[in-house]
Design a protein around this motif. Structure first.
Motif, short mmCIF file in Angstrom:
data_model
loop_
_atom_site.label_atom_id
_atom_site.label_comp_id
_atom_site.label_asym_id
_atom_site.label_seq_id
_atom_site.Cartn_x
_atom_site.Cartn_y
_atom_site.Cartn_z
N GLU A 123 -32.68 21.67 27.94
CA GLU A 123 -33.79 21.88 27.63
C GLU A 123 -34.90 20.91 26.76
OE1 GLU A 123 -37.85 23.84 27.15
OE2 GLU A 123 -35.82 24.33 28.78
N ASP A 124 -33.63 20.54 25.95
CA ASP A 124 -34.63 19.08 25.38
C ASP A 124 -34.99 17.63 25.75
OD1 ASP A 124 -34.71 20.45 22.77
OD2 ASP A 124 -32.78 19.28 22.09
N TYR A 125 -34.12 17.75 27.08
CA TYR A 125 -34.38 16.88 28.26
C TYR A 125 -35.47 16.97 29.26
CZ TYR A 125 -33.57 13.77 31.89
OH TYR A 125 -32.96 12.42 32.93
N ARG A 126 -35.22 17.97 29.53
CA ARG A 126 -36.35 19.06 30.44
C ARG A 126 -38.07 18.74 29.80
NH1 ARG A 126 -39.81 23.25 31.97
NH2 ARG A 126 -38.90 23.81 29.50
N LEU A 127 -38.12 19.60 28.51
CA LEU A 127 -39.34 19.11 27.97
C LEU A 127 -39.35 17.44 27.85
CD1 LEU A 127 -38.83 21.68 25.24
CD2 LEU A 127 -40.63 21.39 27.12
N GLU A 128 -39.06 16.40 27.65
CA GLU A 128 -38.96 15.15 27.49
C GLU A 128 -39.29 14.42 28.98
OE1 GLU A 128 -36.53 11.42 27.87
OE2 GLU A 128 -35.82 12.70 26.24
N ARG A 129 -38.34 14.66 30.14
CA ARG A 129 -38.82 14.60 31.06
C ARG A 129 -40.42 15.16 31.40
NH1 ARG A 129 -37.97 10.11 30.68
NH2 ARG A 129 -38.66 9.55 33.05
N LEU A 130 -40.71 16.50 31.22
CA LEU A 130 -42.07 17.21 31.66
C LEU A 130 -43.12 16.31 31.06
CD1 LEU A 130 -42.80 19.25 33.12
CD2 LEU A 130 -42.67 20.95 31.13
N ALA A 131 -42.89 16.08 29.62
CA ALA A 131 -44.28 15.41 29.46
C ALA A 131 -44.04 13.30 29.68
CB ALA A 131 -43.69 14.56 27.22
N HIS A 132 -43.28 12.97 30.22
CA HIS A 132 -42.97 11.99 31.01
C HIS A 132 -43.70 12.29 32.53
CE1 HIS A 132 -41.25 7.92 32.30
NE2 HIS A 132 -42.12 7.50 31.57
N LEU A 133 -43.44 13.44 32.95
CA LEU A 133 -44.03 12.91 34.20
C LEU A 133 -45.51 13.68 33.98
CD1 LEU A 133 -44.14 13.94 37.53
CD2 LEU A 133 -43.22 16.17 36.57
N GLY A 134 -46.05 14.15 33.53
CA GLY A 134 -47.52 14.06 33.12
C GLY A 134 -47.94 13.32 32.94
N GLU A 135 -47.63 12.16 33.01
CA GLU A 135 -48.64 11.09 32.61
C GLU A 135 -49.00 10.63 34.47
OE1 GLU A 135 -45.79 7.53 32.01
OE2 GLU A 135 -45.19 7.90 30.37
N ILE A 136 -48.17 11.42 35.13
CA ILE A 136 -49.43 11.67 36.95
C ILE A 136 -50.69 11.62 36.62
CG2 ILE A 136 -47.10 10.02 38.33
CD1 ILE A 136 -46.99 13.03 39.43
N PHE A 137 -50.46 13.65 36.38
CA PHE A 137 -51.78 13.77 35.90
C PHE A 137 -52.79 13.56 35.37
CE2 PHE A 137 -48.36 16.10 37.68
CZ PHE A 137 -48.00 16.64 38.71
N GLU A 138 -52.81 13.24 33.89
CA GLU A 138 -53.03 12.12 33.41
C GLU A 138 -53.96 11.52 33.87
OE1 GLU A 138 -50.84 10.72 29.47
OE2 GLU A 138 -50.72 12.51 29.16
N ARG A 139 -53.50 10.32 34.53
CA ARG A 139 -53.71 9.56 35.04
C ARG A 139 -54.69 9.72 36.48
NH1 ARG A 139 -48.78 6.64 36.29
NH2 ARG A 139 -48.98 7.52 38.50
N ALA A 140 -54.35 11.11 36.97
CA ALA A 140 -55.12 11.52 37.68
C ALA A 140 -56.85 12.60 37.44
CB ALA A 140 -54.39 13.06 38.65
N ALA A 141 -56.22 12.69 36.00
CA ALA A 141 -57.34 13.37 35.15
C ALA A 141 -58.32 12.49 34.95
CB ALA A 141 -57.35 14.13 34.25
N GLN A 142 -58.31 10.90 34.68
CA GLN A 142 -58.97 10.37 34.03
C GLN A 142 -60.05 9.59 35.50
OE1 GLN A 142 -55.85 7.64 32.11
NE2 GLN A 142 -56.03 8.61 30.81
N ARG A 143 -59.09 9.59 36.91
CA ARG A 143 -59.99 9.01 38.02
C ARG A 143 -60.54 10.52 38.42
NH1 ARG A 143 -55.14 7.28 39.63
NH2 ARG A 143 -54.13 9.55 40.97
N GLY A 144 -60.89 11.53 37.49
CA GLY A 144 -61.66 12.59 37.85
C GLY A 144 -61.48 13.62 39.83
N VAL A 145 -60.42 12.93 39.54
CA VAL A 145 -59.80 14.56 41.18
C VAL A 145 -59.71 15.20 40.77
CG1 VAL A 145 -59.12 11.99 42.20
CG2 VAL A 145 -57.85 13.24 41.27
N LEU A 146 -58.90 15.89 39.94
CA LEU A 146 -57.83 16.93 39.35
C LEU A 146 -59.59 18.77 39.47
CD1 LEU A 146 -54.71 16.81 36.36
CD2 LEU A 146 -55.09 16.70 38.72
N SER A 147 -58.81 19.25 40.46
CA SER A 147 -58.99 20.05 40.31
C SER A 147 -59.07 21.40 38.96
CB SER A 147 -59.14 21.42 40.86
OG SER A 147 -58.79 22.95 40.64
N ASP A 148 -60.38 22.05 38.34
CA ASP A 148 -59.97 22.44 36.75
C ASP A 148 -59.18 23.97 37.26
OD1 ASP A 148 -61.63 20.46 35.67
OD2 ASP A 148 -63.36 21.94 35.91
N ASP A 149 -58.68 23.95 38.67
CA ASP A 149 -58.45 25.62 38.39
C ASP A 149 -56.75 25.76 38.22
OD1 ASP A 149 -60.51 26.21 39.80
OD2 ASP A 149 -59.38 25.76 42.25
#
Length: 191
Positions: A123-149
């Motif tokens: 679980e500790d590993y999963r949470l760490e990897r989940l935070a790391h994976l979140g980087e691609i969604f942060e980039r997409a949000a910065q590009r303004g392409v993510l839906s708010d849904d």
């Protein structure tokens, strides 16, 4: 007679750490996850159990350290699109998990179902990897392409969940591009 490794004080001795992780890796290959005990690893590595418990407080933490040591860092390249980024992540994971050093992760997940220490380390590993994976969604949000849904964190969970599902059911040959396309479809704003 084998020469004893010198102590370097409170810090981890790299030679002892390597010997412990080597021993755990060998036992894992020979006897499976159930054979990896702190006692067996300490004996094979010629290290004190107190040292193992100081560095890895549980058997689960030691098993995750063995996996991390052999795991390549899954990078999240910026392909310019969320679909491309998700595809790249899935391809990297599927490739890694298809190799012997990656296959152990499926066994760790399975063993964690009946091992509280391993479940906690996973679980500790999963949470760490989940935070790391979140980087691609942060980039997409910065590009303004993510839906708010759908919250970005839930998107990361969906990608991780889909990847782990494919690992557990032995479908690492799946079409990463198709999976990415399906997942991302509802997450991006219409053009």
């Amino acid at each position: 007679m084998t020469e004893k490794r010198a102590s370097i004080g409170a810090r981890r001795n790299p030679e002892t750490e390597a010997a412990v992780l080597d021993a755990a890796t060998e036992i894992l290959a020979e006897k499976g996850i159930s054979g990896v005990t702190m006692e067996a690893v300490a004996k094979r590595a010629r290290a004190g159990k107190a040292t193992l418990y100081r560095w890895w407080p549980t058997r689960g933490a030691l098993l995750m350290a063995v996996y991390r040591r052999r795991k390549q860092e899954i990078c999240h390249p910026d392909t310019g699109t969320l679909e491309g980024d998700v595809k790249a992540v899935l391809e990297s994971l599927f490739d890694h998990w298809s190799r012997p050093e990656g296959r152990v992760f499926r066994h760790i997940i399975a063993a964690s179902q009946s091992d509280d220490d391993l479940r906690e380390a996973l679980e500790d590993y999963r949470l760490e990897r989940l935070a790391h994976l979140g980087e691609i969604f942060e980039r997409a949000a910065q590009r303004g392409v993510l839906s708010d849904d759908v919250p970005a964190q839930e998107m990361a969970r969906a990608v991780m969940g889909m990847a782990w599902l494919h690992l557990l059911v032995g479908r690492l040959d799946a079409d990463a591009a198709g999976i990415a396309r399906t997942l991302v479809r509802g997450w991006v704003r219409p053009s």
